[in-house]
Design an enzyme around this catalytic site. Structure first.
Site: not given
Length: 614
Positions: A272, A358, A386
């Site tokens: 990243k 979730e 979700r």
């Protein structure tokens, strides 16, 4: 400065380049992304990390005939630049500009919308299977990050894909690992893996069970715990890991894979923030950025500003934890976004980041509640969607005491339709045993969180993104009376038509502003469920028109609750429902979004006046 990049408007031009030109293109693309995102804001670290991978995929595969499905979609800025939207980057995530995520209606190269994670393998498998059934020869590639790979849906899709035998390539963009120096990179990585705690534990377990046999078969045991083993057990041919910033490794590997049949899995290691030292050093800080100067980097904001609702939640959580050792904080991979950093540092044993999971987060919390803990789940409204089955089956049916701290309720701005919290009032208020609160300001948010924590049943507090109206937050915490609103303004004394506006949550501020111009009564309803039926009845009897205002879809929302209350009490009065319309709201400035829905002061006034005119 961008001599090569400006010649690439679509991937067919990229594929006409010589291989030796690609490193220069990567350098230009990375610099362009840095300059562009620093001027508009957006996701930076992840996009700097996928430059070479993006170039390699479009170089090898015949896009858009061949399908690329990116997961999560915020890493597609380079993809957008190379697929005809370089100039559009000036309007990235701005009202009527291009989206920060793949969007099918925006480009044929955006094959699937992936703003929520872990969907790419399922979607790509569907595309590959449909192509096979239609007799169309094409490559389908799912590019999935290591974070998205942690979710159960990704593994469900792997299981299905491996059994199907369909031609599908899954590229794991693994940016959670450090890349070793080019010489001996793979050997060093494997050495690190084999010397790690997981392998040592696996080896000890094997020796305990198998004794001398395991020691004689050590090479086989090593093979059992290398990264590829798990994916090969799913039915994939595993290749990697390879350096995701090395075009000379990526392109030949992708070309070789394109000639193979069946499910393929390529493990690519990236970094990243690659190429921008400040982002490399702190990729979390540079994950989602506002405008900044690349030479200076992100500098600290001005102190003394209004606290955000997220900060109010984070402060309350720490204060409440100091008072009650049963408090447990749970988040599905949103520590920074949900304001949990300080809590995680102060109470590491009571903090649980369960990853992008979730469904698991809700049932995990339910299990803790069964054993006497007091879980607080910090979750965005859009991500709570979700876990709806778990909310029903595991939480509300069992009437377990936990708190849903629902951030990003309502319209969220630049992330757009996929991240708006448009539906939570509708899908929460229909659940038995659930209490639903909507604070009108920062202090009310703190007091509602305290109120929810004191309850012995499931409770939700939904609050918007960003700062509120600047109301001082009281340190003292007190429980609010359940299901009771308050009249904030009394009006209608001299008006020809007496109007009462029932405001839910953050809509109180524009409602009060509008009420001044038409001398309307204003109620801060506070609770969506249970609704203050007595207050509704009182307002209905004393006014000619009731107006409900909420930052939630009108259908099934708080206004619908008011209509139900009136019907149950056999009260007849005209009602005007204002809220989010039956359409998805595009990305852009939150003020523009609200205005487009008629939920600013002017819009509220216009709707009321139009109704009064008949």
């Amino acid at each position: 400065m961008y001599d090569l990049l400006t010649s690439i408007n679509y991937p067919h031009a990229l594929r006409s380049l010589e291989r030796k030109q690609l490193p220069q293109l990567a350098q230009e693309l990375r610099q362009f992304l840095l300059e562009s995102v620093s001027q508009t804001g957006g996701h930076l670290s992840s996009n700097l990390g996928t430059v070479e991978l993006t170039i390699a995929l479009h170089y090898v595969f015949d896009t858009p005939h061949d399908r690329l499905v990116w997961d999560v979609g915020h890493q597609t800025y380079g993809h957008k630049v190379l697929t005809g939207r370089r100039e559009g980057m000036q309007q990235l995530r701005i009202w009527e500009g291009i989206s920060g995520f793949p969007r099918r209606e925006e480009s044929a190269y955006d094959t699937f919308g992936t703003a929520h994670s872990s969907t790419s393998i399922s979607a790509a498998l569907g595309m590959a299977m449909a192509s096979r059934l239609a007799g169309i020869k094409r490559h389908v590639v799912a590019i999935i990050g290591d974070g998205a790979m942690s979710a159960g849906m990704a593994f469900e899709a792997l299981n299905n894909a491996g059994a199907s035998g369909v031609d599908l390539l899954v590229v794991l963009n693994d940016n959670d690992m450090s890349i070793s120096p080019p010489v001996g990179a793979l050997n060093k990585y494997l050495a690190k893996l084999m010397s790690g705690r997981f392998y040592a534990a696996a080896r000890r377990a094997g020796e305990k069970v198998l004794g001398d046999l395991a020691r004689r078969a050590e090479e086989h045991v090593k093979g059992m715990v290398t990264p590829g083993t798990m994916f090969e057990e799913f039915g994939f041919n595993y290749i990697g890991p390879i350096d995701g910033h090395d075009l000379d490794a990526l392109i030949p590997t992708l070309k070789n894979i394109s000639a193979l049949q069946g499910p393929q899995f390529l493990h690519v290691v990236t970094k990243k923030g690659q190429g921008y030292k400040l982002a490399e050093a702190d990729p979390v800080l540079y994950h989602g950025v506002s405008k900044f100067k690349p030479d200076d980097g992100i500098v600290g904001g001005k102190s003394g500003g209004k606290p955000t609702y997220t900060q109010v939640f984070g402060d309350w959580l720490c204060d409440m934890a100091a008072q009650d050792k049963r408090l447990i904080a749970i988040t599905p991979a949103m520590r920074e976004g949900s304001g949990l950093v300080r809590f995680s540092e102060l109470y590491p044993d009571r903090y649980f980041d369960v990853g992008i999971a979730e469904q698991h987060a809700l049932t995990f919390a339910a299990g803790m509640a069964c054993e006497g803990m007091k879980p607080v789940i910090a979750i965005y409204s859009t991500f709570l969607q979700r876990a709806y089955d778990q909310l029903i089956h595991d939480v509300t049916i069992q009437n377990l005491p936990l708190v849903l701290a629902i951030d990003r309720a309502g319209l969220v701005g630049a992330d757009g339709a996929t991240h708006h919290g448009s539906f939570d009032l509708s899908y929460l208020r229909c659940l038995p045993n659930m209490t639903v609160m909507a604070p009108s300001d920062e202090n009310e948010c703190r007091q509602m969180l305290y109120t929810a924590f004191q309850m012995k049943t499931p409770a939700a507090v939904r609050y918007p993104r960003g700062a509120g109206s600047g109301v001082p937050v009281q340190k003292e915490m007190r429980a609010l009376p359940i299901g009771k609103g308050e009249v904030r303004r009394s009006g209608g004394n001299g008006a020809s038509h007496k109007v009462a506006i029932l405001a839910f949550g953050g809509m109180l501020k524009p409602v009060l502003e509008a009420a001044e111009e038409i001398d309307a009564t204003v109620a801060n309803m506070r609770f969506v469920k249970p609704l203050d039926d007595a207050l509704v009845a009182d307002l209905a009897r004393r006014h000619d028109l009731l107006v409900t205002v909420e930052e939630n879809v009108v259908m099934g929302g708080a206004g619908s609750a008011v209509l139900e209350s009136l019907q149950q009490q056999e009260l007849k009065v005209p009602v005007l429902q204002l809220g989010l319309p039956d359409r998805y709201i595009d990305h852009g400035d939150p003020a523009l979004q609200l205005a487009s829905c008629g939920l600013d002061k002017d819009g509220i006034l216009a709707s009321i006046r139009a109704r009064l005119r008949g």
